[in-house]
Design an enzyme around this catalytic site. Structure first.
Site, PDB file in Angstrom:
ATOM      1  CE  LYS A  91      62.284  36.916  12.662  1.00 45.72           C
ATOM      2  NZ  LYS A  91      60.888  36.565  12.335  1.00 45.72           N
ATOM      3  NE  ARG A 141      59.607  37.658   7.418  1.00 44.16           N
ATOM      4  CZ  ARG A 141      59.531  36.383   7.046  1.00 44.16           C
ATOM      5  NH1 ARG A 141      59.508  35.440   7.968  1.00 44.16           N
ATOM      6  NH2 ARG A 141      59.486  36.047   5.778  1.00 44.16           N
ATOM      7  N   GLY A 175      57.757  30.561  15.972  1.00 43.83           N
ATOM      8  CA  GLY A 175      56.381  30.143  15.728  1.00 43.83           C
ATOM      9  C   GLY A 175      55.374  30.618  16.753  1.00 43.83           C
ATOM     10  CG  MET A 209      54.881  36.347  19.410  1.00 45.60           C
ATOM     11  SD  MET A 209      55.962  37.639  20.023  1.00 45.60           S
ATOM     12  CE  MET A 209      57.569  37.019  19.580  1.00 45.60           C
ATOM     13  NE  ARG A 239      65.040  31.062  14.108  1.00 40.08           N
ATOM     14  CZ  ARG A 239      63.713  31.145  13.991  1.00 40.08           C
ATOM     15  NH1 ARG A 239      63.080  32.206  14.421  1.00 40.08           N
ATOM     16  NH2 ARG A 239      63.033  30.169  13.424  1.00 40.08           N
ATOM     17  CG  HIS A 287      54.771  11.270  47.072  1.00 38.41           C
ATOM     18  ND1 HIS A 287      54.497  10.121  46.360  1.00 38.41           N
ATOM     19  CD2 HIS A 287      55.687  10.930  48.011  1.00 38.41           C
ATOM     20  CE1 HIS A 287      55.216   9.134  46.872  1.00 38.41           C
ATOM     21  NE2 HIS A 287      55.929   9.590  47.875  1.00 38.41           N
ATOM     22  CB  SER A 297      71.073  21.580  55.012  1.00 36.57           C
ATOM     23  OG  SER A 297      70.543  21.131  53.782  1.00 36.57           O
ATOM     24  CB  CYS A 329      69.284  19.901  50.696  1.00 37.82           C
ATOM     25  SG  CYS A 329      68.275  20.143  52.154  1.00 37.82           S
ATOM     26  CE1 TYR A 333      74.420  20.940  50.825  1.00 34.74           C
ATOM     27  CE2 TYR A 333      76.091  21.955  52.206  1.00 34.74           C
ATOM     28  CZ  TYR A 333      74.874  21.310  52.077  1.00 34.74           C
ATOM     29  OH  TYR A 333      74.107  21.044  53.179  1.00 34.74           O
TER      30      TYR A 333
END
Length: 901
Positions: free
Chosen positions: A28, A98, A107, A109, A342, A458, A774, A842, A862
């Site tokens: 801000k 503020r 919202g 703080m 903002r 699970h 992996s 993985c 990957y």
């Protein structure tokens, strides 16, 4: 205190800053400074830095003397700019105080308006504005806000006094109250403050300001702010800035007002002004919903000059910031002021549309378009979600374990869920917790709600893999299986009644809610195309069934990085055969049962090879913690007791007794560290032999149909190179037998899942027998920390997060300092033996943004994640490249070629 600390500037006038100073001035403050530099109509003010906030906490909640001195100096500059004086009885200066954090936390703080009024200054304001009603309205607002935020008086006490006064004065609305009635309310408010805080409302305006600054700093650590930061992974040590700004008044009469606008529609992303306003009101009136605001279009008719000016400023700000803006404005006596701008919060659909539209309009680059997608947006897009316009009151809140929304009948066990679904009903499976035996219920249900279990339990893992919403660990949920009913918070519901869950927020609702279907919009497809042009990591899927594999390919998977073969046996038709195979003492009977299981596995693998045509399919051999596959001992013992009472069914009693004895003999003190993974394959090689045969039979059959197969067989839970050596020899032997000379062209890889710390440490020796590593980070995290995942999340994880002992849940966000170091070590050591060693991750972390960034940084090939996380991972992988380029411009990541076997 060091001289450097004393001389460090802690207060900046708006004209002294700019947008690049966001870490010091907060979002801000930096934007107010930028707008001031642009010459926009901004009320003057100053920002107290985030460094000052950090100092406040280091000094035990005190404001240092040099900061107070800087604040006084800055106030004197405001006084000159406004031609008024702070606390003056004739021409008082009033300010707002503020918060303004580095990362937007709307919202979360606190804010205080109208600060600077006291019993004398309010009379001056009344004379200056020629309106006692306006002046005393401002004063009562200040006292109430100050009492609540600074002195901790419950807001309800002020609301009750206002309600009582309206009743006594026979007023329908507070806007009908006159100056004398405001004065009476002020007396009552002061009494409330004295009774509940023990002090009088301060008349010294500098005391008001100093205490207000402390209160805003203090609000950085209020409960809702901490929850918000944890939810959005905002660092707890950022701190907040404080913005002190001269007040402008939207409550001066019918030619004044206040409002909020977005430069684009935040729900759809369409390019149009979107907002609301109120005449004769202050900012909190719009936010609090005390009055119904009016659509911004009506301002065009009411104040055309103001509207046109506002529209021009909004367009200019969007052009300047190159993003949709959320703008707060006030009109004082016909003059427009901007109070804040903002980047606006937006729905997932809007985020994608805005990013792609700005890219196609050549406003931003493809890198910027991809970077602007928040971490949760793609999750929302690919699951049915509760419509945002719904105003619903939750019955309870649990852990948001798998995103999406669902409504359905409460089903208290998997069989009921499955039966009702077959009848065409929508069902929510509600359980204390779920086990693999409930998989058919999860598969049948629209969503899952559990009383216990964490974000990686699970239920959560399986639901995410299926793209189903799930709320876990809802401690307000109590289940009465005898009455077939549940208690959720204060509400009692019977099985069969309708509830709804929101897996993105963890909220549970009564009755049906309206849901939005996921859509692969043209904008989303374009965004993913841009991400694929940038990313370097390949994105694989954790897929356990042919259907998972098909979905994964549709969502852009470049292979399957983990097929958990034990998950293929959870259906009602397959589980009994596997259980019988585990329970038998006879090798001959075990082989007979494995012969029945082999075609099931072969069919699944062939279908998966077909779906992955041309892409790698990584199949992990059986890794079942035995307790997950054994029949429920308590249920069997209960059946035995009932049969004993009837003195009948002798053969059945004998069968049950034998089964119970066998199960007890197989029970382990710590099943997660017991007979599982490669240990099972070495102890009972016929099990792995069957699986390997099924893989190569399927590969051969698929290849005969013209499918390009790329099998990769993963040996789980290896902790010693000799384990992998023995099982690799088994794979090579079976492959030779099944494929024969005619199918030598089928290249396959054999690798291991690194999930035991010892394996990471001995990676160079293990790599001798491995074509790929992996990293199974779920178990690697458990073993490295010495935490049981479910126990940690149920017992102490929240406490550790609240106390900042851990900065994040390591089962959701990869622990880079500990587990990550083991991964780095293993990659480096493994590649000393094989430079072309393929490496990937993985675990569930494969779908987490920060973990993907880590994988990019250390050079993995990957990541593999749940099917519905694939689009998200594609974007995150691109964002990781962009972040790396910013850190080290011009440096390109080295990638190794990966030859087949």
């Amino acid at each position: 205190m060091s001289a450097e600390h004393i001389t460090k500037k802690q207060v900046y006038l708006f004209e002294e800053g700019n947008a690049s100073m966001v870490k010091l001035l907060g979002g801000k403050g930096a934007n107010l400074a930028e707008m001031t530099a642009l010459g926009l109509p901004i009320p003057p003010g100053f920002t107290i830095t985030t460094d000052a906030c950090k100092s406040y906490y280091k000094q035990g909640g005190q404001l240092p003397g040099e900061l107070l001195s800087e604040i006084r100096t800055a106030v004197s500059v405001l006084e000159k700019a406004k031609g008024s004086r702070f606390g003056d009885p004739n021409q008082p200066l009033m300010v707002s105080v503020r918060s303004g954090s580095v990362t937007s936390m709307p919202g979360m703080m606190d804010t205080i308006l109208n600060l600077g009024l006291n019993d004398e200054a309010v009379t001056g304001l009344a004379r200056q504005t020629e309106s006692e009603s306006f002046a005393y309205d401002c004063y009562r607002r200040l006292i109430a806000m100050y009492g609540e935020i600074v002195l901790g008086v419950p807001s309800l006490l002020f609301s009750k006094q206002l309600a009582n006064l309206k009743l006594q004065a026979s007023r329908e609305s507070e806007w009908e109250l006159n100056a004398d009635e405001w004065k009476e309310l002020i007396v009552r408010y002061k009494q409330v403050i004295k009774e509940h805080s023990g002090i009088d409302f301060p008349q010294d305006v500098y005391q008001q300001l100093n205490m207000a600054v402390r209160a805003v700093f203090r609000s950085w650590n209020n409960a809702r702010a901490k929850v918000y930061r944890r939810l959005y992974s905002i660092p707890h040590d950022q701190g907040t800035a404080v913005n002190v700004q001269a007040m402008v008044f939207g409550n001066k009469g019918p030619d004044s007002g206040t409002g909020v606008l977005f430069t684009r529609n935040p729900s759809t992303g369409c390019s149009e002004l979107y907002g609301e306003y109120l005449l004769n009101a202050q900012g909190e009136d719009v936010v609090a919903g005390i009055r119904t605001p009016r659509k911004l279009e009506e301002l065009r008719e009411e104040m055309p000059e103001v509207y046109n000016h506002l529209a021009a400023l909004a367009a200019g700000l969007e052009t300047h910031y190159r993003d949709m803006q959320d703008i707060e404005f006030t009109i004082e006596s016909g003059k427009l002021y901007l109070l804040q701008t903002r980047s606006g919060k937006r729905t997932a659909q809007a985020a994608v549309k805005i990013a792609v539209d700005l890219y196609e309009d050549r406003v931003i680059s493809k890198e910027e378009a991809v970077s602007r997608i928040d971490s949760g947006h793609l999750d929302q897009l690919l699951h049915r979600t509760i419509r945002e316009e719904e105003e619903l009151k939750p019955l309870a809140v649990g852990l948001p374990a798998s995103p999406g929304g669902a409504s359905g009948k409460i089903a208290l066990d998997a069989e009921t869920a499955e039966a009702w679904t077959r009848n065409g009903d929508h069902v929510i499976l509600v359980s204390a917790e779920t086990s693999p035996e409930d998989i058919h219920g999860i598969l049948a249900a629209d969503g899952v709600l559990t009383a216990r279990g964490g974000m990686t339990s699970h239920a959560a893992v399986v639901a995410r893999g299926m793209g189903k919403p799930c709320v876990c660990g809802c401690d307000q949920l109590n289940i009465d299986m005898k009455q077939r009913a549940i208690q959720v918070g204060d509400y009692s519901l019977k099985e069969g009644e309708i509830i709804s869950i929101d897996g993105a927020s963890g909220r549970v609702y009564a009755g049906n809610v309206r849901l939005s279907d996921p859509q692969m919009t043209p904008e989303l497809l374009k965004l993913l195309e841009l991400a694929d042009e940038i990313k370097e990591l390949k994105i694989y899927a954790n897929a356990d069934t042919p259907e998972d594999t098909r979905i994964s390919r549709e969502l852009g998977a470049e292979g399957v990085g983990l097929c958990r073969t034990e998950h293929m046996f959870f259906s009602n038709t397959r589980l009994p055969t596997v259980q019988s195979m585990i329970l038998t003492d006879s090798r001959e009977e075990r082989l007979s049962l494995l012969e029945r299981i082999l075609p099931m596995q072969q069919y699944d693998f062939e279908e998966m090879f077909t779906a992955m045509d041309g892409l790698p399919l990584t199949i992990r051999l059986l890794d079942p913690p035995l307790h997950e596959f054994l029949p429920n001992l308590e249920q069997l013992e209960e059946q035995q007791r009932k049969l004993q009472l009837t003195s009948g069914a002798v053969e059945e009693q004998r069968r049950l007794k034998g089964m119970i004895t066998k199960i007890r003999s197989l029970q382990e003190k710590n099943p997660m560290l017991g007979l599982r993974g490669c240990r099972l394959g070495i102890q009972f090689p016929e099990i792995y032999d069957m699986q390997i045969e099924a893989v190569f039979r399927a590969a051969k059959a698929a290849a005969q149909r013209g499918i390009e197969v790329r099998p990769e067989i993963m040996i789980p839970l290896v902790g010693d190179p000799r384990e992998l050596k023995e099982l690799r020899e088994l794979v090579d032997k079976v492959a030779t037998e099944v494929l024969g000379a005619a199918f030598k062209s089928i290249h396959y890889r054999v690798g291991t899942m690194i999930e035991v710390p010892r394996a990471a440490i001995m990676a160079d020796k293990i790599a001798v027998y491995a074509d790929f590593f992996s990293f199974g980070t779920n178990d690697l995290t458990q073993m490295t920390f010495g935490y049981s995942r479910d126990d940690a999340e149920n017992k102490f994880m929240n406490s550790y997060l609240d106390r900042n002992i851990l900065s994040a849940n390591p089962f959701q966000m990869l622990d880079q300092d500990g587990v990550g170091q083991l991964i780095e070590w293993a990659v480096a050591r493994g590649k000393t033996k094989k430079s072309f060693l393929k490496t990937g991750l993985c675990g569930e972390h494969g779908g987490d943004q920060s973990s993907i960034f880590f994988c990019q940084r250390i050079g993995l090939d990957y990541v593999s994640c749940s099917p519905y996380r694939i689009p998200y991972a594609r974007v995150a992988a691109a964002q990781a490249v962009i972040a790396a380029r910013i850190e080290a411009p011009g440096k390109k990541r080295k990638t190794e070629s990966l030859p087949g076997r």
